[in-house]
Design an enzyme around this catalytic site. Structure first.
Site, PDB file in Angstrom:
ATOM      1  N   HIS A  40     -31.711 -36.799   7.805  1.00 19.22           N
ATOM      2  CA  HIS A  40     -31.194 -36.088   6.635  1.00 19.22           C
ATOM      3  C   HIS A  40     -30.777 -37.105   5.569  1.00 19.22           C
ATOM      4  CE1 HIS A  40     -29.050 -33.547   3.992  1.00 19.22           C
ATOM      5  NE2 HIS A  40     -28.876 -32.553   4.828  1.00 19.22           N
ATOM      6  N   ASN A  92     -40.835 -43.116   2.745  1.00 22.11           N
ATOM      7  CA  ASN A  92     -42.286 -43.081   2.960  1.00 22.11           C
ATOM      8  C   ASN A  92     -42.858 -44.482   2.795  1.00 22.11           C
ATOM      9  OD1 ASN A  92     -42.532 -40.323   3.436  1.00 22.11           O
ATOM     10  ND2 ASN A  92     -43.025 -39.814   1.311  1.00 22.11           N
ATOM     11  N   HIS A 149     -44.583 -33.635   8.181  1.00 23.28           N
ATOM     12  CA  HIS A 149     -44.336 -34.805   9.046  1.00 23.28           C
ATOM     13  C   HIS A 149     -44.304 -34.420  10.526  1.00 23.28           C
ATOM     14  CE1 HIS A 149     -43.237 -37.595   5.697  1.00 23.28           C
ATOM     15  NE2 HIS A 149     -42.853 -36.473   5.115  1.00 23.28           N
TER      16      HIS A 149
HETATM   17 FE1  HDD Z   1     -39.110 -34.680   3.357  1.00 21.33          FE
HETATM   18  C1  HDD Z   1     -39.269 -34.354   6.706  1.00 21.33           C
HETATM   19  C2  HDD Z   1     -39.787 -38.054   3.646  1.00 21.33           C
HETATM   20  C3  HDD Z   1     -39.218 -34.988  -0.067  1.00 21.33           C
HETATM   21  C4  HDD Z   1     -38.204 -31.454   3.056  1.00 21.33           C
HETATM   22  N1  HDD Z   1     -39.462 -35.951   4.873  1.00 21.33           N
HETATM   23  C5  HDD Z   1     -39.488 -35.620   6.194  1.00 21.33           C
HETATM   24  C6  HDD Z   1     -39.775 -36.781   6.983  1.00 21.33           C
HETATM   25  C7  HDD Z   1     -39.929 -37.823   6.111  1.00 21.33           C
HETATM   26  C8  HDD Z   1     -39.721 -37.294   4.794  1.00 21.33           C
HETATM   27  C9  HDD Z   1     -40.245 -39.265   6.458  1.00 21.33           C
HETATM   28  C10 HDD Z   1     -39.905 -36.818   8.486  1.00 21.33           C
HETATM   29  C11 HDD Z   1     -38.611 -37.212   9.136  1.00 21.33           C
HETATM   30  C12 HDD Z   1     -38.796 -37.323  10.624  1.00 21.33           C
HETATM   31  O1  HDD Z   1     -39.514 -38.247  11.042  1.00 21.33           O
HETATM   32  O2  HDD Z   1     -38.250 -36.483  11.322  1.00 21.33           O
HETATM   33  N2  HDD Z   1     -39.504 -36.190   2.054  1.00 21.33           N
HETATM   34  C13 HDD Z   1     -39.653 -37.516   2.381  1.00 21.33           C
HETATM   35  C14 HDD Z   1     -39.643 -38.307   1.171  1.00 21.33           C
HETATM   36  C15 HDD Z   1     -39.489 -37.448   0.131  1.00 21.33           C
HETATM   37  C16 HDD Z   1     -39.395 -36.119   0.683  1.00 21.33           C
HETATM   38  C17 HDD Z   1     -39.776 -39.807   1.137  1.00 21.33           C
HETATM   39  C18 HDD Z   1     -39.407 -37.727  -1.344  1.00 21.33           C
HETATM   40  C19 HDD Z   1     -39.053 -38.857  -1.852  1.00 21.33           C
HETATM   41  N3  HDD Z   1     -38.809 -33.440   1.785  1.00 21.33           N
HETATM   42  C20 HDD Z   1     -38.868 -33.761   0.448  1.00 21.33           C
HETATM   43  C21 HDD Z   1     -38.482 -32.608  -0.349  1.00 21.33           C
HETATM   44  C22 HDD Z   1     -38.186 -31.603   0.550  1.00 21.33           C
HETATM   45  C23 HDD Z   1     -38.397 -32.147   1.872  1.00 21.33           C
HETATM   46  C24 HDD Z   1     -38.418 -32.581  -1.848  1.00 21.33           C
HETATM   47  C25 HDD Z   1     -37.713 -30.186   0.303  1.00 21.33           C
HETATM   48  C26 HDD Z   1     -37.207 -29.745  -0.786  1.00 21.33           C
HETATM   49  N4  HDD Z   1     -38.841 -33.160   4.655  1.00 21.33           N
HETATM   50  C27 HDD Z   1     -38.407 -31.925   4.308  1.00 21.33           C
HETATM   51  C28 HDD Z   1     -38.108 -31.044   5.500  1.00 21.33           C
HETATM   52  C29 HDD Z   1     -38.470 -31.993   6.700  1.00 21.33           C
HETATM   53  C30 HDD Z   1     -38.914 -33.254   5.996  1.00 21.33           C
HETATM   54  C31 HDD Z   1     -38.768 -29.712   5.467  1.00 21.33           C
HETATM   55  C32 HDD Z   1     -39.440 -31.460   7.727  1.00 21.33           C
HETATM   56  C33 HDD Z   1     -38.864 -31.841   9.062  1.00 21.33           C
HETATM   57  C34 HDD Z   1     -37.545 -32.332   8.771  1.00 21.33           C
HETATM   58  O3  HDD Z   1     -37.314 -32.296   7.424  1.00 21.33           O
HETATM   59  O4  HDD Z   1     -36.731 -32.717   9.568  1.00 21.33           O
HETATM   60  O5  HDD Z   1     -36.765 -30.711   5.508  1.00 21.33           O
END
Ligand code: HDD
Length: 721
Positions: A376, A184, A112
């Site tokens: 978060h 999402n 993202h």
């Molecule tokens: Fe995630 C970012 C949505 C599963 C680990 N995620 C991130 C963002 C969105 C989502 C919209 C961007 C937020 C922003 O604009 O700053 N992610 C989802 C959705 C998931 C999902 C809808 C499943 C239903 N994500 C998911 C899993 C993991 C992560 C299973 C790790 C085990 N996601 C992350 C992250 C991020 C992230 C690595 C990258 C940047 C951040 O968090 O802040 O922690």
């Protein structure tokens, strides 16, 4: 601001002065934009509305200083030993300026990374109050929000319109602390367990050897993963649909995906799924259009969101919940509510609207707000809790962990965009980038030195302080464990990987199905290893024979037979984007092609009618400047069909660029209005006079006709003939 309006006045500046082109030596307003670069008339200067409260320390006043506040006399020349140098190490301003610049970038988000955001307000209608004690969902509660939309796979500088899932993350600054709904635009996820998240992302990101392709799923590792981990097939089906090519962030649904648990005032729990529904409807681009935009305007979605808000066309979403009883088995009509690869069709559990969000303010600084915002899924408020969905459970670890690296330490909650609007009394201290000056000596509990503060609700103080369940504390709901074994296994219901991919595909209209088929043919056509393509075809065979047959034929491969008995379910019309409904057209863009001979009164009246309908007219002319006194927004050099939702041609302009613009608009199913005097053009572009979505006649008739077609989004009949 229009070209001929007065320049903005800054305090202390002389009352009025002509725009100057020389280097300014005293403060004055910014230069007005060139007429052909100024926005349409509906635009307003943003200065007054974008000022962000709560971040007072930012660049005030007119004197240039160092970071320490020392006024500077020269920022263009290094301090040298003589005019010809060398440069002296003692030049602190030089070193400070370059050192700071060297550290301007922070790591982009690992997923993202590419996003755009806006501030807004959420108003609850109270319908959720029966299920949750969350204050921001009580009747009439008004809560500030910040929403960041994003693509998943691409780097920070990648194009907006790639085929991908979109993030829809909302921060509610509630009176009880921050609540984040990190969702999402697709209601299911690729995987069922967070432990696979690094794997699916490694597979989706560019290949590690050459780092290509950027922001795409059309490559071997992606299809290798989704055909081996067949739980990904449902999400992949959505990714192959037009959901993965939104026309605008303003026209996207949002989903919390996981099932969450609500707790009401009486402590009664309910399971829910969260939905955002755009008031403008859910609409997509065509695949060719998306590809063209990626080159012509990679910032298309970012620009669209900011322009619409600046123009006063504030996007709105209704917030809704699907409600399920919190039963022991956590199944609803046989659907496992803990499986994030499954939806519950709205026909089985209707979406109950519980409030509305309006986005009405653009960020004033991309880095400070859009880049530094930290979401978060564990930022919860009393009345909303998580479930044991194994994907959600892993997320509860990942987000805090990633912010510590991305934002350089544990104090990112103190950044203005992340600061709760509720009172903070934590016992977290020190750390990198600590900006608070904490008083007191006893940041531990219990203590007898700082007057015992801060007290946990319900524990200390108890009855004397009137602490009850309503004291505002987050209360963990006691949970029964279904089993008393530690295991890496998952429930048997998680093994159904194909039935909902089929449900989604079979629920679509023929034109939507056609786009899905073409998307699979394109993406798999980009895969080098035939074994991967064949494996994916075997998955498609289990989902839908006709879909599989089409794709196999396009690839020149035999269509395999199904290997699994997949249960059928009733189609869900709620999953369609093409609904036959008519949607508001606020913020849509319509091009008006004119030339120097075009009647200025006709152009003015066309613009006025479009404006009155909430549509943004863009005058397209052979050159910039003005035509008959009307400002030109696009010259034939800069005009492109893909930034328009419809085209009106008032001039018989035979310029090849206009002809191409018309051909593309026609191919992309857009409404086209051609005035009588320009009708000869139609033969040049091979558009039959009886083509659906083509309006001819005088100016008033073509403008009226186009406005009548716009609410349907596209002229779908053109694709199915
Ligand atoms: Fe995630 C970012 C949505 C599963 C680990 N995620 C991130 C963002 C969105 C989502 C919209 C961007 C937020 C922003 O604009 O700053 N992610 C989802 C959705 C998931 C999902 C809808 C499943 C239903 N994500 C998911 C899993 C993991 C992560 C299973 C790790 C085990 N996601 C992350 C992250 C991020 C992230 C690595 C990258 C940047 C951040 O968090 O802040 O922690």
């Amino acid at each position: 601001m229009t070209a001929d309006s007065d320049p903005i006045q800054v305090p202390g500046a002389p009352a009025s002065e002509p725009p100057a082109v020389d280097e300014p030596t005293r403060p004055r307003g910014p230069l007005p934009p060139k007429p052909d670069q100024s926005g349409p008339d509906t635009y307003t200067p943003t200065g007054a509305v974008t000022a962000t409260p709560r971040d007072a320390v930012a660049q005030q006043g007119e004197r240039l200083t160092t970071a320490q506040g020392l006024p500077l006399r020269d920022t263009d020349h290094s301090l040298k030993a003589g005019r010809r140098g060398p440069v002296l190490l003692q030049d602190h301003h030089l070193r400070e300026k370059i050192t700071h610049f060297d550290h301007e970038r922070i790591p982009e988000r690992v997923v993202h990374a590419r996003g755009a955001a806006a501030h807004g307000t959420f108003v609850a209608n109270g319908e959720a109050a029966a299920y949750t004690r969350a204050a921001f969902l009580k009747p009439g509660a008004v809560t500030e929000t910040f929403v960041r939309f994003s693509t998943v796979l691409g780097s920070r500088g990648s194009a907006d319109t790639v085929r991908d899932t979109r993030g829809f993350a909302t921060k509610f600054y509630t009176s009880e602390g921050v609540y984040d709904l990190v969702g999402n635009n697709i209601p299911v996820f690729f995987i069922q367990d967070a432990i696979k998240f690094p794997d699916i992302i490694h597979a989706g990101k560019p290949h590690p050897d050459r780092e290509i392709p950027q922001a795409q799923s059309a490559h071997d590792t992606f299809w290798d993963f989704v055909s081996l981990h067949t739980e990904a097939q449902h999400h992949t089906m959505w990714n192959m649909s037009d959901r993965a090519l939104p026309r605008s962030y303003r026209m996207m649904q949002g989903f919390g995906i996981h099932t969450f648990r609500l707790i009401n005032e009486e402590g009664v729990t309910t399971l829910v799924k969260f939905h955002w529904r755009p008031r403008l409807g859910t609409h997509g681009l065509t695949w060719e259009e998306a590809q063209l935009i990626a080159g012509k305007d990679p910032d298309f979605h970012r620009r669209d969101l900011a322009d619409a808000i600046e123009a006063g066309a504030f996007p709105e979403w209704d917030f809704g919940i699907q409600v399920f009883p919190d039963t022991e088995d956590q199944l609803f009509h046989g659907i496992d509510l803990l499986d994030p690869t499954k939806i519950v069709p709205e026909e089985l559990a209707p979406v109950k609207v519980v409030g509305t969000m309006t986005l009405d303010r653009n960020p004033s600084n991309y880095f400070a707000e859009t880049e530094q915002v930290a979401f978060h899924p564990g930022h919860l408020v009393p009345g909303i809790d998580v479930t044991s969905d194994p994907l959600l459970q892993g997320r509860l670890f990942s987000y805090l962990d990633t912010q510590i690296t991305r934002l350089g330490g544990p104090n990112f909650a103190q950044l203005p965009i992340n600061r709760p609007h509720a009172e903070i009394n934590d016992m977290l201290r020190d750390g990198m980038h600590q900006t608070a000056v904490h008083s007191g000596v006893a940041p531990y509990h219990p203590n007898s030195l700082d007057g015992g503060c801060p007290f946990p609700a319900m524990v200390t103080g108890g009855a004397e302080r009137g602490a009850t369940h309503d004291d505002g504390a987050f209360v963990d709901v006691p949970q029964h464990l279904a089993e008393d074994v530690v295991t890496r296994e998952q429930p048997a219901s998680f093994d159904d990987h194909f039935s909902q991919a089929r449900l989604f595909y079979r629920s679509l209209t023929p034109v939507e199905q056609l786009h899905v088929k073409q998307a699979y043919a394109f993406e798999l056509g980009k895969v080098y290893e035939q074994a991967i393509t064949e494996r994916q075809l075997r998955c498609l065979a289990n989902i839908d024979a006709e879909l599989c047959g089409f794709v196999a034929e396009q690839l020149g491969l035999p269509a395999p037979a199904p290997t699994e008995q997949v249960p059928d379910s009733e189609p869900s019309p709620a999953l369609r984007m093409v609904t036959g409904d008519r949607w508001p057209v606020s913020g849509r863009q319509v091009g008006i092609v004119v030339d120097d001979e075009t009647d200025a009164a006709a152009v003015a009246s066309a613009r006025e009618t479009l404006h009155a309908a909430g549509v943004t007219p863009l005058v397209v002319a052979p050159h910039g400047g003005t035509i008959g006194g009307v400002p030109v927004q696009r010259s034939f050099h800069t005009a492109t069909s893909v930034e328009l939702d419809a085209v009106i041609v008032l001039a018989p302009a035979v310029d090849p660029r206009v002809l191409e613009l018309l051909r593309e608009a026609f191919r992309h199913d857009k409404a086209i209005g051609v005035a009588t005097e320009a009708q000869a053009l139609l033969a040049d572009v091979a558009i039959p006079p009886t083509a659906p979505g083509l309006v001819t006649g005088d100016t008033a008739a073509v403008v009226g006709g186009v406005l009548d077609l716009l609410p349907s989004h596209r002229v779908w009949e053109r694709e199915l003939v």
